[in-house]
Design a protein around this motif. Structure first.
Motif, PDB file in Angstrom:
ATOM      1  N   MET A  61     -34.822  35.961  22.477  1.00 12.77           N
ATOM      2  CA  MET A  61     -34.666  35.396  21.123  1.00 12.77           C
ATOM      3  C   MET A  61     -34.600  33.881  21.221  1.00 12.77           C
ATOM      4  N   LEU A  62     -35.495  33.188  20.512  1.00 14.43           N
ATOM      5  CA  LEU A  62     -35.535  31.734  20.571  1.00 14.43           C
ATOM      6  C   LEU A  62     -34.394  31.127  19.771  1.00 14.43           C
ATOM      7  N   ALA A  63     -33.833  30.042  20.307  1.00 15.55           N
ATOM      8  CA  ALA A  63     -32.842  29.288  19.556  1.00 15.55           C
ATOM      9  C   ALA A  63     -33.530  28.626  18.369  1.00 15.55           C
ATOM     10  N   PRO A  64     -32.775  28.352  17.272  1.00 17.54           N
ATOM     11  CA  PRO A  64     -33.397  27.735  16.081  1.00 17.54           C
ATOM     12  C   PRO A  64     -34.148  26.451  16.402  1.00 17.54           C
ATOM     13  N   LYS A  65     -33.592  25.631  17.289  1.00 16.73           N
ATOM     14  CA  LYS A  65     -34.246  24.367  17.637  1.00 16.73           C
ATOM     15  C   LYS A  65     -35.571  24.620  18.344  1.00 16.73           C
ATOM     16  N   GLU A  66     -35.590  25.596  19.273  1.00 17.02           N
ATOM     17  CA  GLU A  66     -36.825  25.912  19.991  1.00 17.02           C
ATOM     18  C   GLU A  66     -37.874  26.503  19.047  1.00 17.02           C
ATOM     19  N   LYS A  67     -37.415  27.354  18.126  1.00 14.50           N
ATOM     20  CA  LYS A  67     -38.344  27.951  17.161  1.00 14.50           C
ATOM     21  C   LYS A  67     -38.948  26.891  16.260  1.00 14.50           C
ATOM     22  N   THR A  68     -38.128  25.943  15.819  1.00 16.15           N
ATOM     23  CA  THR A  68     -38.625  24.848  14.983  1.00 16.15           C
ATOM     24  C   THR A  68     -39.634  23.999  15.734  1.00 16.15           C
ATOM     25  N   GLN A  69     -39.337  23.723  17.017  1.00  9.50           N
ATOM     26  CA  GLN A  69     -40.253  22.939  17.840  1.00  9.50           C
ATOM     27  C   GLN A  69     -41.596  23.651  17.986  1.00  9.50           C
ATOM     28  N   LYS A  70     -41.546  24.969  18.222  1.00  5.66           N
ATOM     29  CA  LYS A  70     -42.773  25.752  18.363  1.00  5.66           C
ATOM     30  C   LYS A  70     -43.612  25.698  17.084  1.00  5.66           C
ATOM     31  N   LEU A  71     -42.942  25.878  15.930  1.00  6.06           N
ATOM     32  CA  LEU A  71     -43.653  25.851  14.654  1.00  6.06           C
ATOM     33  C   LEU A  71     -44.261  24.478  14.392  1.00  6.06           C
TER      34      LEU A  71
END
Length: 403
Positions: free
Chosen positions: A1-11
């Motif tokens: 499960m990606l952390a919110p910061k990592e998910k935002t960076q990916k998007l």
């Protein structure tokens, strides 16, 4: 499960790559839309217009080949930013070219920047993807290209008196706005550093022949090259010549541009839809869908004068030619691992660019001989068959349970 910061960076990375692809689509479609105006301005015949189309693609060949290699050494951020700057500046300079010689040089250098951007973007997205979402993420990025082409076709339809110079200035200057966002969002990390952090001992970028052919990788490299060459050959015939061919078949300028717009709508549908299928079907099944559909589209486009059939054919042509191209982009990182990944992707794309350069030139020669759309059709159908066989061969090497 990606952390919110990592998910935002990916998007943010995918979103940024979408916009780079958007401006590539704008810049790739604009010469086809502006072909008549360019020919009138510089007094060019059909063969010379073939050079205008193909010099840009010739630049892409070199850009993809060397850009991918350089990115393996210097990192993706540096190369992607430089690529966007080059294609933006020289696409804009095309609008003020004082002579046909300067026009040719500007087209080549625009292609150089465009060519270097694509393998780097594909690698950036590939680094964010897993086997389960590879098709989806790649399609989200790559659909920016047909969306950009739709935008420029829409401009030509809504503003029929817009000059080709204005189109080129818009398409050249606006990508430069992306540069500060790229500087902030992308990570400036050479690929060798990624492998050092992963604890791997051998972090040197391998020799090109090792990347492409060592340990029987030629069994994957060669069919990938054939798939890229012939699929992009057909795609660029349609992108470059379709509006003119439709007008020669008796359609008005607005009707021809409208079908080109529908073609690009189909490209968006194909990019997203086939990306979805890639995550769920075997590669050979996706290949059969793509190339059977493309063959039907070509027959209708180059043999019919019935508007409803041409509309359907334009939609199918976009779905299966651009959608098929996006599938090749999506799967190409699978076949190369380690610090030579961008090199492998870049060489495959450069072979595709060679096909893309060959297509418009061949079409120009066929038209100059008076063979018309029928001649182009008979030149295109064998390419469809070869592409289908090549991508089907690759299916046995696809990573995952579906292979």
């Amino acid at each position: 499960m990606l952390a919110p910061k990592e998910k935002t960076q990916k998007l943010l990375v995918i979103f940024l790559c979408f916009w780079v692809a958007f401006f590539e689509g704008f810049d790739l479609q604009a010469p086809g839309i502006a072909a008549k105006g360019i020919a009138e301005t510089f007094v060019l015949g059909q063969v010379q217009m073939g050079y205008v189309f193909s010099l840009g693609v010739f630049g892409m060949l070199f850009g993809a080949f060397f850009g991918g290699r350089i990115a393996d050494y210097l990192g993706q951020k540096c190369v992607l930013m430089l690529s966007v700057a080059i294609f933006g500046i020289f696409f804009a300079l095309t609008a003020i070219a004082p002579s046909v010689e300067v026009l040719y040089v500007a087209r080549f250098l625009t292609g150089l920047g465009l060519g270097a951007a694509m393998p780097t973007m594909i690698s950036v997205v590939g680094d964010e993807a897993t086997e389960a979402n590879r098709g989806k993420l790649n399609s989200l990025m790559y659909c920016g290209l047909p969306v950009g082409a739709i935008f420029v076709a829409g401009l030509a339809i809504c503003f029929q008196d817009i000059s080709w110079q204005t189109l080129f200035l818009i398409g050249g200057l606006t990508p430069l706005v992306l540069l500060p966002f790229m500087a902030f969002i992308l990570k400036d990390k050479p690929r060798t550093a990624q492998f050092e952090q992963a604890g791997q001992q051998d972090v040197a970028v391998p020799a090109m022949t090792d990347v492409l052919f060592k340990e029987q990788r030629y069994k994957r490299t060669v069919p990938l090259w054939f798939g890229f060459f012939f699929t992009l050959m057909i795609n660029y015939i349609l992108i470059s010549w379709l509006p003119n061919l439709l007008m020669e078949q008796g359609l008005s300028k607005q009707e021809a541009f409208s079908i080109m717009l529908i073609f690009q709508v189909g490209a968006v549908i194909g990019t997203l839809g086939l990306g979805y299928l890639l995550d769920r079907l075997k590669l050979w099944q996706v290949a059969m869908i793509i190339y059977v559909g493309l063959a039907i589209a070509l027959v209708l486009l180059f043999s019919s004068q019935v508007i409803p059939l041409l509309i359907l054919a334009g939609l199918m042509g976009g779905i299966f030619s651009t959608g098929g191209q996006s599938i090749l982009y999506g799967i190409s990182p699978i076949f190369y691992t380690g610090s030579g990944k961008v090199t492998g992707v870049g060489t495959a794309i450069s072979l595709g660019r060679l096909g893309a350069m060959t297509g418009p030139l061949l079409s120009g020669k066929i038209l100059a001989l008076g063979l018309g759309a029928t001649g182009i059709l008979w030149a295109s159908l064998p390419a469809v068959v070869i592409s289908a066989v090549a991508v089907t061969v690759l299916s046995r090497y696809k990573i995952g349970d579906k292979a």
